[in-house]
Design a protein around this motif. Structure first.
Motif, PDB file in Angstrom:
ATOM      1  N   ASN A 189       0.816  -1.210   0.000  1.00  0.00           N
ATOM      2  CA  ASN A 189       0.000   0.000   0.000  1.00  0.00           C
ATOM      3  C   ASN A 189       0.853   1.264   0.000  1.00  0.00           C
ATOM      4  O   ASN A 189       0.484   2.274  -0.615  1.00  0.00           O
ATOM      5  CB  ASN A 189      -0.960  -0.018   1.181  1.00  0.00           C
ATOM      6  CG  ASN A 189      -2.060  -1.049   1.010  1.00  0.00           C
ATOM      7  OD1 ASN A 189      -2.382  -1.450  -0.106  1.00  0.00           O
ATOM      8  ND2 ASN A 189      -2.647  -1.487   2.114  1.00  0.00           N
ATOM      9  N   LEU A 190       1.989   1.239   0.694  1.00  0.00           N
ATOM     10  CA  LEU A 190       2.896   2.384   0.626  1.00  0.00           C
ATOM     11  C   LEU A 190       3.436   2.550  -0.796  1.00  0.00           C
ATOM     12  O   LEU A 190       3.574   3.677  -1.290  1.00  0.00           O
ATOM     13  CB  LEU A 190       4.051   2.201   1.614  1.00  0.00           C
ATOM     14  CG  LEU A 190       3.701   2.297   3.095  1.00  0.00           C
ATOM     15  CD1 LEU A 190       4.925   1.985   3.955  1.00  0.00           C
ATOM     16  CD2 LEU A 190       3.151   3.685   3.446  1.00  0.00           C
ATOM     17  N   ALA A 191       3.718   1.435  -1.448  1.00  0.00           N
ATOM     18  CA  ALA A 191       4.171   1.502  -2.839  1.00  0.00           C
ATOM     19  C   ALA A 191       3.086   2.102  -3.732  1.00  0.00           C
ATOM     20  O   ALA A 191       3.364   2.866  -4.663  1.00  0.00           O
ATOM     21  CB  ALA A 191       4.566   0.113  -3.328  1.00  0.00           C
ATOM     22  N   HIS A 192       1.815   1.760  -3.438  1.00  0.00           N
ATOM     23  CA  HIS A 192       0.718   2.331  -4.218  1.00  0.00           C
ATOM     24  C   HIS A 192       0.643   3.842  -4.027  1.00  0.00           C
ATOM     25  O   HIS A 192       0.408   4.588  -4.997  1.00  0.00           O
ATOM     26  CB  HIS A 192      -0.605   1.688  -3.808  1.00  0.00           C
ATOM     27  CG  HIS A 192      -1.782   2.220  -4.564  1.00  0.00           C
ATOM     28  ND1 HIS A 192      -1.988   1.979  -5.907  1.00  0.00           N
ATOM     29  CD2 HIS A 192      -2.823   3.016  -4.167  1.00  0.00           C
ATOM     30  CE1 HIS A 192      -3.092   2.591  -6.311  1.00  0.00           C
ATOM     31  NE2 HIS A 192      -3.617   3.218  -5.271  1.00  0.00           N
ATOM     32  N   LEU A 193       0.864   4.305  -2.813  1.00  0.00           N
ATOM     33  CA  LEU A 193       0.872   5.747  -2.579  1.00  0.00           C
ATOM     34  C   LEU A 193       1.969   6.426  -3.392  1.00  0.00           C
ATOM     35  O   LEU A 193       1.797   7.551  -3.872  1.00  0.00           O
ATOM     36  CB  LEU A 193       1.058   6.039  -1.086  1.00  0.00           C
ATOM     37  CG  LEU A 193      -0.139   5.763  -0.174  1.00  0.00           C
ATOM     38  CD1 LEU A 193       0.249   5.978   1.282  1.00  0.00           C
ATOM     39  CD2 LEU A 193      -1.325   6.647  -0.544  1.00  0.00           C
ATOM     40  N   HIS A 194       3.076   5.731  -3.568  1.00  0.00           N
ATOM     41  CA  HIS A 194       4.174   6.290  -4.362  1.00  0.00           C
ATOM     42  C   HIS A 194       3.762   6.538  -5.808  1.00  0.00           C
ATOM     43  O   HIS A 194       4.290   7.447  -6.456  1.00  0.00           O
ATOM     44  CB  HIS A 194       5.382   5.352  -4.321  1.00  0.00           C
ATOM     45  CG  HIS A 194       6.357   5.699  -3.251  1.00  0.00           C
ATOM     46  ND1 HIS A 194       7.407   6.570  -3.437  1.00  0.00           N
ATOM     47  CD2 HIS A 194       6.438   5.309  -1.962  1.00  0.00           C
ATOM     48  CE1 HIS A 194       8.097   6.684  -2.339  1.00  0.00           C
ATOM     49  NE2 HIS A 194       7.521   5.931  -1.408  1.00  0.00           N
ATOM     50  N   THR A 195       2.841   5.755  -6.300  1.00  0.00           N
ATOM     51  CA  THR A 195       2.438   5.932  -7.704  1.00  0.00           C
ATOM     52  C   THR A 195       1.714   7.255  -7.922  1.00  0.00           C
ATOM     53  O   THR A 195       1.562   7.691  -9.076  1.00  0.00           O
ATOM     54  CB  THR A 195       1.519   4.780  -8.166  1.00  0.00           C
ATOM     55  OG1 THR A 195       0.265   4.837  -7.462  1.00  0.00           O
ATOM     56  CG2 THR A 195       2.185   3.431  -7.927  1.00  0.00           C
ATOM     57  N   LEU A 196       1.273   7.912  -6.851  1.00  0.00           N
ATOM     58  CA  LEU A 196       0.596   9.202  -6.980  1.00  0.00           C
ATOM     59  C   LEU A 196       1.575  10.329  -7.272  1.00  0.00           C
ATOM     60  O   LEU A 196       1.169  11.420  -7.698  1.00  0.00           O
ATOM     61  CB  LEU A 196      -0.196   9.521  -5.713  1.00  0.00           C
ATOM     62  CG  LEU A 196      -1.277   8.517  -5.296  1.00  0.00           C
ATOM     63  CD1 LEU A 196      -1.997   9.017  -4.043  1.00  0.00           C
ATOM     64  CD2 LEU A 196      -2.270   8.276  -6.417  1.00  0.00           C
ATOM     65  N   GLY A 197       2.860  10.082  -7.019  1.00  0.00           N
ATOM     66  CA  GLY A 197       3.877  11.081  -7.326  1.00  0.00           C
ATOM     67  C   GLY A 197       3.823  12.326  -6.455  1.00  0.00           C
ATOM     68  O   GLY A 197       4.191  13.415  -6.901  1.00  0.00           O
ATOM     69  N   ARG A 198       3.390  12.180  -5.198  1.00  0.00           N
ATOM     70  CA  ARG A 198       3.265  13.320  -4.304  1.00  0.00           C
ATOM     71  C   ARG A 198       4.285  13.244  -3.170  1.00  0.00           C
ATOM     72  O   ARG A 198       4.665  12.146  -2.752  1.00  0.00           O
ATOM     73  CB  ARG A 198       1.855  13.377  -3.698  1.00  0.00           C
ATOM     74  CG  ARG A 198       0.749  13.440  -4.727  1.00  0.00           C
ATOM     75  CD  ARG A 198      -0.608  13.516  -4.054  1.00  0.00           C
ATOM     76  NE  ARG A 198      -1.688  13.450  -5.036  1.00  0.00           N
ATOM     77  CZ  ARG A 198      -2.971  13.584  -4.752  1.00  0.00           C
ATOM     78  NH1 ARG A 198      -3.340  13.789  -3.503  1.00  0.00           N
ATOM     79  NH2 ARG A 198      -3.875  13.512  -5.702  1.00  0.00           N
ATOM     80  N   PRO A 199       4.706  14.384  -2.632  1.00  0.00           N
ATOM     81  CA  PRO A 199       5.628  14.348  -1.494  1.00  0.00           C
ATOM     82  C   PRO A 199       4.923  13.868  -0.230  1.00  0.00           C
ATOM     83  O   PRO A 199       3.732  14.132  -0.023  1.00  0.00           O
ATOM     84  CB  PRO A 199       6.074  15.806  -1.359  1.00  0.00           C
ATOM     85  CG  PRO A 199       4.977  16.605  -1.976  1.00  0.00           C
ATOM     86  CD  PRO A 199       4.429  15.759  -3.091  1.00  0.00           C
ATOM     87  N   PHE A 200       5.683  13.169   0.621  1.00  0.00           N
ATOM     88  CA  PHE A 200       5.187  12.719   1.915  1.00  0.00           C
ATOM     89  C   PHE A 200       5.659  13.712   2.987  1.00  0.00           C
ATOM     90  O   PHE A 200       6.839  14.070   3.014  1.00  0.00           O
ATOM     91  CB  PHE A 200       5.711  11.320   2.238  1.00  0.00           C
ATOM     92  CG  PHE A 200       5.138  10.240   1.357  1.00  0.00           C
ATOM     93  CD1 PHE A 200       4.080   9.462   1.787  1.00  0.00           C
ATOM     94  CD2 PHE A 200       5.677  10.001   0.101  1.00  0.00           C
ATOM     95  CE1 PHE A 200       3.557   8.467   0.985  1.00  0.00           C
ATOM     96  CE2 PHE A 200       5.155   9.001  -0.719  1.00  0.00           C
ATOM     97  CZ  PHE A 200       4.096   8.238  -0.273  1.00  0.00           C
TER      98      PHE A 200
END
Length: 296
Positions: free
Chosen positions: A277-288
């Protein structure tokens, strides 16, 4: 925040397993494994809300016991760019997890414990059970806290532990009114309210349609991707995870199988699913971002 869309991954260390209602030493049983997973995502700067309250004092002898016992864990988090923040569960006297809902009592307790929270360099706050009213939020503001992340933009449901009606609350950060903490308005607080992201997700046991739930990276991957799709247009996605939700609920082989639903219809109890799921968030291309980084 400007026009940048961001993601805030947050963890609530409650020291309770809410699935089965038992105490859970999350800092021993789950936190080290999650920290290891986060090491694989060095740009994910998360915020960890850790309980410091009278309930912990009942369990462990002092309100800030978790900070004393796990100082090294929190130093490691901070060294890696994460934030450690204050999670206050307002509990009834003599109990560890029974909610207190008297506003004046909660404000007195917050004022009494704030110096201790400050001593541990805690700048952001999340109130347990998402319970607050205008006086409680104004109290946090008067105490000088810059960020609160208790708002859960959804109605109160019959099964809620406390009457937490955040109807009409925006999904983006706002400065709450001192008259109605659920929205902006004058006179307003200096404190920034950062709402938790919610999505309508149906579970087999639901008795109402389109129940709004907080977006949780511990959900099974299909549910999580559905939740993210519904909040993707938000300028700030704020997720919430309890550490115990990321480790097996029991020792059975089925409970550790990623991507299946052996124990709970929504929660995976799987570190592999958290990573996915963290990898999926990465696909959004947004800063954390950490929540404290949002302060003006």
């Amino acid at each position: 925040m400007g026009g940048t869309r961001m993601i805030a991954v947050t963890f609530d260390v409650d020291d309770v397993n809410w699935v089965n209602g038992t105490d859970a030493d999350e800092m021993t049983a789950a936190a080290p494994a999650i920290m290891s997973a986060l090491d694989d995502f060095p740009d994910v700067h998360s915020t960890w809300f850790v309980r410091l309250d009278a309930g912990i004092a009942m369990q462990r002898g002092r309100a800030d016991a978790l900070f004393h016992e796990y100082t090294a864990h929190f130093e490691r988090l901070r060294d890696a760019g994460h934030e450690v923040a204050w999670h206050h569960h307002a509990v009834r006297p003599g109990t560890t997890n029974a909610p207190e809902t008297d506003s004046a009592t909660i404000c007195r307790t917050l004022r009494a414990l704030a110096p201790m929270a400050r001593a541990w360099k805690l700048e952001s706050v999340r109130l347990g059970w998402g319970y607050a009213d205008a006086a409680i939020i104004a109290c946090l503001d008067d105490l000088g806290f810059a960020i609160d992340s208790s708002a859960l933009p959804r109605p109160s449901y019959p099964w809620d532990t406390v009457p937490r009606d955040w109807s009409g609350t925006p999904h983006a950060p706002y400065h709450p009114s001192r008259v109605d903490h659920r929205c902006e308005g004058a006179p307003s607080c200096t404190l920034l309210e950062v709402p938790i992201s919610v999505a309508a997700l149906s579970a087999p046991h639901d008795t109402l349609p389109n129940v709004k739930r907080y977006v949780n990276p511990a959900y099974h991957a299909d549910f999580f991707q559905q939740a993210i799709a519904s909040v993707v247009e938000s300028p700030l996605i704020v997720t919430v995870t309890h550490p115990y939700e990321c480790v097996p609920a029991n020792t059975s082989a089925a409970a550790t199988t990623a991507g299946t639903h052996p124990q709970h219809p929504l929660i995976s109890h799987s570190l592999d699913v958290l990573r996915r799921n963290l990898a999926h968030l990465h696909t959004l291309g947004r800063p954390f971002v950490t929540l404290n980084s949002l302060r003006g």
